[in-house]
Scaffold this active site. Sequence first.
Site, PDB file in Angstrom:
ATOM      1  NE  ARG A 102      -3.938   0.609   1.647  1.00  0.00           N
ATOM      2  CZ  ARG A 102      -5.228   0.785   1.990  1.00  0.00           C
ATOM      3  NH1 ARG A 102      -5.546   1.616   2.973  1.00  0.00           N
ATOM      4  NH2 ARG A 102      -6.187   0.141   1.371  1.00  0.00           N
ATOM      5  CG  HIS A 129      -8.105   0.188  -3.597  1.00  0.00           C
ATOM      6  ND1 HIS A 129      -7.433  -0.941  -3.184  1.00  0.00           N
ATOM      7  CD2 HIS A 129      -8.790   0.639  -2.506  1.00  0.00           C
ATOM      8  CE1 HIS A 129      -7.699  -1.158  -1.894  1.00  0.00           C
ATOM      9  NE2 HIS A 129      -8.521  -0.217  -1.462  1.00  0.00           N
ATOM     10  CD  GLN A 132     -12.908  -1.278  -1.966  1.00  0.00           C
ATOM     11  OE1 GLN A 132     -12.225  -1.213  -0.948  1.00  0.00           O
ATOM     12  NE2 GLN A 132     -14.156  -1.688  -1.942  1.00  0.00           N
ATOM     13  CG  ASP A 220     -13.245   6.696  -2.058  1.00  0.00           C
ATOM     14  OD1 ASP A 220     -13.202   6.602  -0.808  1.00  0.00           O
ATOM     15  OD2 ASP A 220     -12.226   6.595  -2.776  1.00  0.00           O
ATOM     16  CB  CYS A 260     -14.122   1.716  -1.149  1.00  0.00           C
ATOM     17  SG  CYS A 260     -13.612   3.433  -0.981  1.00  0.00           S
ATOM     18  NE  ARG A 288     -10.976  -4.967  -0.371  1.00  0.00           N
ATOM     19  CZ  ARG A 288     -10.165  -3.997   0.065  1.00  0.00           C
ATOM     20  NH1 ARG A 288     -10.660  -2.927   0.651  1.00  0.00           N
ATOM     21  NH2 ARG A 288      -8.856  -4.064  -0.138  1.00  0.00           N
TER      22      ARG A 288
HETATM   23  N1   CP Z   1     -11.422   0.193   1.426  1.00  0.00           N
HETATM   24  C1   CP Z   1     -10.194   0.054   1.952  1.00  0.00           C
HETATM   25  O1   CP Z   1      -9.216  -0.210   1.267  1.00  0.00           O
HETATM   26  O2   CP Z   1     -10.147   0.225   3.307  1.00  0.00           O
HETATM   27  P1   CP Z   1      -8.811   0.384   4.150  1.00  0.00           P
HETATM   28  O3   CP Z   1      -8.192   1.686   3.757  1.00  0.00           O
HETATM   29  O4   CP Z   1      -9.277   0.388   5.584  1.00  0.00           O
HETATM   30  O5   CP Z   1      -7.892  -0.757   3.854  1.00  0.00           O
HETATM   31  N1  NVA Z   2      -9.602   6.945  -2.238  1.00  0.00           N
HETATM   32  C1  NVA Z   2      -9.318   6.538  -0.880  1.00  0.00           C
HETATM   33  C2  NVA Z   2      -9.627   5.095  -0.693  1.00  0.00           C
HETATM   34  C3  NVA Z   2      -9.389   4.546   0.673  1.00  0.00           C
HETATM   35  C4  NVA Z   2      -9.670   3.085   0.759  1.00  0.00           C
HETATM   36  C5  NVA Z   2      -7.854   6.833  -0.565  1.00  0.00           C
HETATM   37  O1  NVA Z   2      -6.999   6.593  -1.422  1.00  0.00           O
HETATM   38  O2  NVA Z   2      -7.576   7.310   0.524  1.00  0.00           O
END
Ligand code: CP
Ligand code: NVA
Length: 301
Positions: A102, A129, A132, A220, A260, A288
């Site tokens: 990440r 992502h 997701q 989102d 999400c 997920r």
């Molecule tokens: N939707 C999602 O990726 O959640 P987190 O940021 O908590 O992993």
């Molecule tokens: N668009 C958001 C998604 C979090 C799961 C971010 O990148 O923070």
Amino acid sequence: MRHLTDVTDLTRQELELLLDTAARLKTERKQRIPSQTLAHRVVALIFEKPSLRTRVSFESAIMQLGGSSMFLPAQEVGFGWRESLADVTRTLNHYVDAVVLRVFKHETVLHMTQVAAIPIINGLSDVAHPCQAIADLLTIREHFGGIKGRTVVFVGDGNNVARSLALGCSLLGARFRLASPPGYGFEATFVQRCQQLGGTIEVQVDPIRAVADADIIYADVWTSMGQESEREQRLKTFAPYQVNARLLAHAPSEARVLHCLPAHRGEEITDEVMDGPQALAFEQAGNRLHVQKAILQFLLN
Ligand code: CP
Ligand code: NVA
């Protein structure tokens, strides 16, 4: 050896196979049928940003399939500053069977794939992502019995979540419409990429018109991780894009709402919608787990 940097690393057939596998694993979990498909496998998770769902669903998925996971906050690894990304990767090649990343910059994911001898899974970058999006597609398929021909309307920022979902919808034949303020939509090159996959992509400004024939309305956050300095400006710019009861009144009553998560209740979505009968966000979050299992089995076996 394969990676998952974005949904388009998969063919249409592979994506469908992943959804079938995830659905089967979901049923098996309900029936408490044990599985050891990741026995003796070790997966490292290197995260530069916070996470609840991605981390816990991956770690639980790995453990439930008989493997082990290792959570490595990027600052403890010294990822990219204590030693180069390439040298971190060359070392991990010998220790673990896959890495979930990440990161802030998508280039970090791509950079790692260049020297990785093990699968690299993008658990969120600034532009994608995919894990997701695959869980979103599973949720849509479960609820509507299929994805092809459905209309998915993403209301808000044309961000990482929107992009991966647009690619997934393009692969599987759902229409994807983004309703966003000027300057926050998709670039023409991205729209072309979706179209080349066979997708029908529309980008428009008016959220009310956008949801008129929606099957799915997707929300989102307006400020993604890494964009915190733009938060005040974004709160103003995105205010007309809140997913609330007024907006839902312009959509078909059969439409369902996805998010999400994490949700900023009172910003991009209201409590009445999040806690209302049309929301599927927590079922979606649950999916997920099953999708992470399907992804790991696909890449590791
Ligand atoms: N939707 C999602 O990726 O959640 P987190 O940021 O908590 O992993
Ligand atoms: N668009 C958001 C998604 C979090 C799961 C971010 O990148 O923070």
